[in-house]
Structure formats: C-alpha cells, structure tokens
Motif scaffolding. Structure first.
Motif, PDB file in Angstrom:
ATOM      1  N   LEU A  87       0.806  -1.267  -0.200  1.00  0.00           N
ATOM      2  CA  LEU A  87      -0.152  -0.082  -0.030  1.00  0.00           C
ATOM      3  C   LEU A  87       0.803   1.035   0.057  1.00  0.00           C
ATOM      4  O   LEU A  87       0.226   2.356   0.013  1.00  0.00           O
ATOM      5  CB  LEU A  87      -0.966   0.160   1.317  1.00  0.00           C
ATOM      6  N   GLU A  88       2.132   1.285   0.226  1.00  0.00           N
ATOM      7  CA  GLU A  88       3.094   2.193  -0.050  1.00  0.00           C
ATOM      8  C   GLU A  88       4.177   2.104  -0.950  1.00  0.00           C
ATOM      9  O   GLU A  88       4.488   1.066  -1.280  1.00  0.00           O
ATOM     10  CB  GLU A  88       3.583   2.213   1.592  1.00  0.00           C
ATOM     11  N   GLN A  89       4.803   3.111  -1.360  1.00  0.00           N
ATOM     12  CA  GLN A  89       5.543   3.083  -2.490  1.00  0.00           C
ATOM     13  C   GLN A  89       6.979   2.374  -1.819  1.00  0.00           C
ATOM     14  O   GLN A  89       7.325   2.816  -0.628  1.00  0.00           O
ATOM     15  CB  GLN A  89       5.940   4.219  -3.001  1.00  0.00           C
ATOM     16  N   GLN A  90       7.512   1.406  -2.733  1.00  0.00           N
ATOM     17  CA  GLN A  90       8.829   0.772  -2.066  1.00  0.00           C
ATOM     18  C   GLN A  90      10.005   0.921  -2.880  1.00  0.00           C
ATOM     19  O   GLN A  90      11.159   0.704  -2.382  1.00  0.00           O
ATOM     20  CB  GLN A  90       8.535  -0.808  -1.849  1.00  0.00           C
ATOM     21  N   LEU A  91       9.771   1.295  -4.062  1.00  0.00           N
ATOM     22  CA  LEU A  91      10.900   1.441  -4.810  1.00  0.00           C
ATOM     23  C   LEU A  91      11.440   2.718  -5.202  1.00  0.00           C
ATOM     24  O   LEU A  91      10.425   3.547  -5.074  1.00  0.00           O
ATOM     25  CB  LEU A  91      10.576   0.712  -6.307  1.00  0.00           C
ATOM     26  N   GLN A  92      12.639   2.946  -5.431  1.00  0.00           N
ATOM     27  CA  GLN A  92      13.205   4.222  -5.650  1.00  0.00           C
ATOM     28  C   GLN A  92      13.230   4.816  -7.329  1.00  0.00           C
ATOM     29  O   GLN A  92      12.921   5.558  -7.607  1.00  0.00           O
ATOM     30  CB  GLN A  92      14.628   4.195  -5.498  1.00  0.00           C
ATOM     31  N   GLN A  93      13.253   3.631  -8.237  1.00  0.00           N
ATOM     32  CA  GLN A  93      13.051   3.882  -9.759  1.00  0.00           C
ATOM     33  C   GLN A  93      11.886   3.177 -10.270  1.00  0.00           C
ATOM     34  O   GLN A  93      11.407   2.023  -9.729  1.00  0.00           O
ATOM     35  CB  GLN A  93      14.293   3.129 -10.366  1.00  0.00           C
ATOM     36  N   PRO A  94      10.974   3.787 -10.910  1.00  0.00           N
ATOM     37  CA  PRO A  94       9.935   3.024 -11.580  1.00  0.00           C
ATOM     38  C   PRO A  94      10.143   1.894 -12.437  1.00  0.00           C
ATOM     39  O   PRO A  94      11.184   1.833 -12.968  1.00  0.00           O
ATOM     40  CB  PRO A  94       9.246   4.216 -12.248  1.00  0.00           C
ATOM     41  N   VAL A  95       9.296   0.828 -12.561  1.00  0.00           N
ATOM     42  CA  VAL A  95       9.159  -0.313 -13.268  1.00  0.00           C
ATOM     43  C   VAL A  95       8.503   0.051 -14.762  1.00  0.00           C
ATOM     44  O   VAL A  95       7.701   1.022 -14.591  1.00  0.00           O
ATOM     45  CB  VAL A  95       8.859  -1.533 -12.520  1.00  0.00           C
ATOM     46  N   ASP A  96       8.718  -0.867 -15.555  1.00  0.00           N
ATOM     47  CA  ASP A  96       7.788  -0.880 -16.653  1.00  0.00           C
ATOM     48  C   ASP A  96       6.292  -1.534 -16.625  1.00  0.00           C
ATOM     49  O   ASP A  96       5.512  -1.302 -17.493  1.00  0.00           O
ATOM     50  CB  ASP A  96       8.537  -1.838 -17.801  1.00  0.00           C
ATOM     51  N   ALA A  97       6.163  -2.430 -15.530  1.00  0.00           N
ATOM     52  CA  ALA A  97       4.751  -3.158 -15.380  1.00  0.00           C
ATOM     53  C   ALA A  97       4.802  -3.407 -13.834  1.00  0.00           C
ATOM     54  O   ALA A  97       5.548  -3.860 -13.276  1.00  0.00           O
ATOM     55  CB  ALA A  97       4.895  -4.080 -16.506  1.00  0.00           C
ATOM     56  N   VAL A  98       3.203  -3.728 -13.508  1.00  0.00           N
ATOM     57  CA  VAL A  98       2.929  -4.177 -12.507  1.00  0.00           C
ATOM     58  C   VAL A  98       1.967  -5.417 -12.756  1.00  0.00           C
ATOM     59  O   VAL A  98       1.305  -5.398 -13.575  1.00  0.00           O
ATOM     60  CB  VAL A  98       2.298  -3.220 -11.451  1.00  0.00           C
ATOM     61  N   TYR A  99       2.417  -6.513 -12.021  1.00  0.00           N
ATOM     62  CA  TYR A  99       1.600  -7.741 -11.918  1.00  0.00           C
ATOM     63  C   TYR A  99       1.033  -7.791 -10.580  1.00  0.00           C
ATOM     64  O   TYR A  99       1.936  -8.168  -9.645  1.00  0.00           O
ATOM     65  CB  TYR A  99       2.346  -8.818 -12.587  1.00  0.00           C
ATOM     66  N   CYS A 100      -0.336  -7.993 -10.451  1.00  0.00           N
ATOM     67  CA  CYS A 100      -0.936  -7.792  -9.077  1.00  0.00           C
ATOM     68  C   CYS A 100      -1.903  -9.017  -9.033  1.00  0.00           C
ATOM     69  O   CYS A 100      -2.958  -8.841  -9.561  1.00  0.00           O
ATOM     70  CB  CYS A 100      -1.218  -6.801  -8.532  1.00  0.00           C
ATOM     71  N   TYR A 101      -1.601 -10.288  -8.376  1.00  0.00           N
ATOM     72  CA  TYR A 101      -2.758 -11.409  -8.607  1.00  0.00           C
ATOM     73  C   TYR A 101      -3.393 -11.607  -7.275  1.00  0.00           C
ATOM     74  O   TYR A 101      -2.675 -11.881  -6.165  1.00  0.00           O
ATOM     75  CB  TYR A 101      -1.806 -12.684  -8.796  1.00  0.00           C
ATOM     76  N   ASP A 102      -4.618 -11.428  -7.019  1.00  0.00           N
ATOM     77  CA  ASP A 102      -5.672 -11.719  -6.157  1.00  0.00           C
ATOM     78  C   ASP A 102      -5.034 -10.913  -4.675  1.00  0.00           C
ATOM     79  O   ASP A 102      -5.222 -11.679  -3.785  1.00  0.00           O
ATOM     80  CB  ASP A 102      -5.546 -13.342  -6.036  1.00  0.00           C
ATOM     81  N   VAL A 103      -4.713  -9.722  -4.817  1.00  0.00           N
ATOM     82  CA  VAL A 103      -4.438  -8.842  -3.752  1.00  0.00           C
ATOM     83  C   VAL A 103      -5.450  -7.812  -3.471  1.00  0.00           C
ATOM     84  O   VAL A 103      -5.877  -7.558  -2.254  1.00  0.00           O
ATOM     85  CB  VAL A 103      -3.017  -8.291  -3.761  1.00  0.00           C
ATOM     86  N   LEU A 104      -5.878  -6.994  -4.659  1.00  0.00           N
ATOM     87  CA  LEU A 104      -6.980  -6.029  -4.577  1.00  0.00           C
ATOM     88  C   LEU A 104      -8.159  -6.256  -3.903  1.00  0.00           C
ATOM     89  O   LEU A 104      -8.635  -5.633  -3.082  1.00  0.00           O
ATOM     90  CB  LEU A 104      -7.032  -5.544  -6.060  1.00  0.00           C
ATOM     91  N   HIS A 105      -8.627  -7.497  -3.990  1.00  0.00           N
ATOM     92  CA  HIS A 105      -9.860  -7.584  -3.234  1.00  0.00           C
ATOM     93  C   HIS A 105      -9.745  -7.877  -1.839  1.00  0.00           C
ATOM     94  O   HIS A 105     -11.052  -8.047  -1.027  1.00  0.00           O
ATOM     95  CB  HIS A 105     -10.528  -9.130  -4.181  1.00  0.00           C
ATOM     96  N   LEU A 106      -8.386  -7.899  -1.274  1.00  0.00           N
ATOM     97  CA  LEU A 106      -8.413  -8.078   0.206  1.00  0.00           C
ATOM     98  C   LEU A 106      -8.731  -7.139   0.858  1.00  0.00           C
ATOM     99  O   LEU A 106      -8.773  -7.100   2.221  1.00  0.00           O
ATOM    100  CB  LEU A 106      -7.059  -9.002   0.420  1.00  0.00           C
TER     101      LEU A 106
END
Ligand SMILES: C[S@@+](CC[C@H](N)C(=O)[O-])C[C@H]1O[C@@H](n2cnc3c(N)ncnc32)[C@H](O)[C@@H]1O
Length: 207
Positions: A87-106
């Motif tokens: 729920l918080e930003q953890q990376l210093q540099q941006p990535v090209d993509a995010v893959y998020c499996y079955d976390v949003l509904h929690l």
C-alpha cells in the motif's frame, strides 16, 4: 491480515503449489510485446508468480508476511523481495509493469485505492498494470455480512471485495484501460485438493 497470511504460510507452506497462475503467462506475453524489462509484483506471497517472470525480466516482489518471504527467498532467488506493504511505495526507480494477482480484493475501499495509487506511483508513464481479483460471478459473492458495498465477510474473519466489470474499471479510472475479462482459476493445494474461483482481470496503461 498479516497474521492470517503468516499463519497460513507457516502452516501450509506453498499453499497454491509451485506453478504460476496461467494469468502470469498471459501477462508475460503482453509485457514482452510491449518491451517491458522490469516488473513489480505487490503481495508476491512465496514467489510462485515472480518465478514465472524472473528469467525474462528484472522482478521486484513486495510482501508483508515473513514466512512467505522466507519461502520466496528459497523458491525464487532471482527476484528481489522487499519486506513491506504494497500500500506504500517501496521502489526508488519506476518499473515498466505491475502484475498483481488476487491482492486487490483483500482490502476495504480506502486501501484498495492506496494499493492502486502506490502501484501507479511505481510504474513509468506508458507502463502497464495487470491486476486480478475476485469476480462478482464467483459463488462466494453475497455470503456473510456485507462490510461495504460489494465486500463480504464470506468466511469467519475473512472478507473480500467482489468486482463487477464496471467496478473494476472504476477503480482504474484515470488509466487507459486496454482490456478486461474474466476466467476460472483452478488452484491446486500441496495435498492434492483443488479450489476454483472466478476471477476478473484488467490490463491498463499509465498515461
Ligand atoms: C491471496 S495471497 C496471493 C499471493 C500471491 N499473489 C500468489 O498468487 O501466490 C495475498 C498475498 O498478499 C499479501 N499481503 C496482504 N496484504 C499485504 C500488504 N499490505 N502488502 C504486501 N503484501 C500483502 C499476503 O501476505 C499474501 O501473500
């Protein structure tokens, strides 16, 4: 919620087996077509999906549960796992993509918004977001106490948000939505049992 997951990972180990979700294969294809080279995986668990990406991409997994992180370090040593909240930003540099499996509904509404904002904050402009979540067509939808619209305590001390297509699109308002859809996921437990869930997915581009 961390206690729930940590107890399950400590007790059951690789709860959903070692194979990545077929959705990771689908997302990988789209990421490769788009020239993606780095990926963030929020709520990475013990690394079954990160491992499916690790030979082609630089992968960062964010995970709160310590037992999951211990399993992940062994199962997928190529991925960089970060102990912290998605729920918080953890990376210093941006990535090209995010893959998020079955976390949003929690999460309840405020934290769903935080997860999407944190993910958008860590992907570059033009980068891709692929999320899966429970569908309102899943058989668990509507069971138990309704905590918020569309969010049900469908098992004791366990709740989830069940997404319609319109609801999922509304969560990603402000992005360019490339595709949505649904599919049935069959999860295999280490003991040989199976569970089926109806999931929705969304593929979106950060403007
Ligand atoms: C349903 S599991 C999915 C795990 C993984 N995506 C997979 O498919 O194997 C949800 C995961 O999200 C993690 N999680 C829950 N809240 C989190 C948070 N705020 N930050 C990071 N991870 C979180 C849990 O510990 C658990 O590993």
């Amino acid at each position: 919620m961390t206690t729930y997951w940590s107890q399950r990972f400590a007790r059951e180990g690789m709860i959903w087996g070692s194979q990545p979700s077929p959705s990771a294969e689908w997302a990988k294809k789209r990421f490769l077509e788009a020239g993606v080279s780095s990926i963030l995986v929020p709520g990475a668990g013990y690394g079954r999906n990160t491992k499916g990406f690790a030979s082609e991409f630089t992968v960062y997994g964010v995970e709160l549960s310590e037992p999951a992180l211990e399993l992940a370090a062994e199962w997928d040593p190529e991925t960089t796992f970060i102990a912290g909240s998605a729920l918080e930003q953890q990376l210093q540099q941006p990535v090209d993509a995010v893959y998020c499996y079955d976390v949003l509904h929690l999460f309840l509404a405020d934290d769903r918004r935080r997860l999407i904002e944190a993910s958008l904050g860590q992907v570059r402009s033009g980068g891709l977001l692929y999320f899966t979540s429970f569908s309102d067509e899943d058989s668990h939808n509507g069971y138990g106490m309704e905590l918020e619209p569309g969010t049900f305590e469908y098992k004791v001390d366990k709740y989830a948000h069940f997404f319609s297509d319109a609801d999922l699109r509304a969560h990603f308002a402000g992005t360019e939505i490339l595709e949505t859809g649904s599919f049935t996921e069959v999860l295999h437990s280490p003991e040989g049992g199976t569970h089926e869930y109806i999931l929705r997915y969304i593929l979106a581009r950060k403007p």
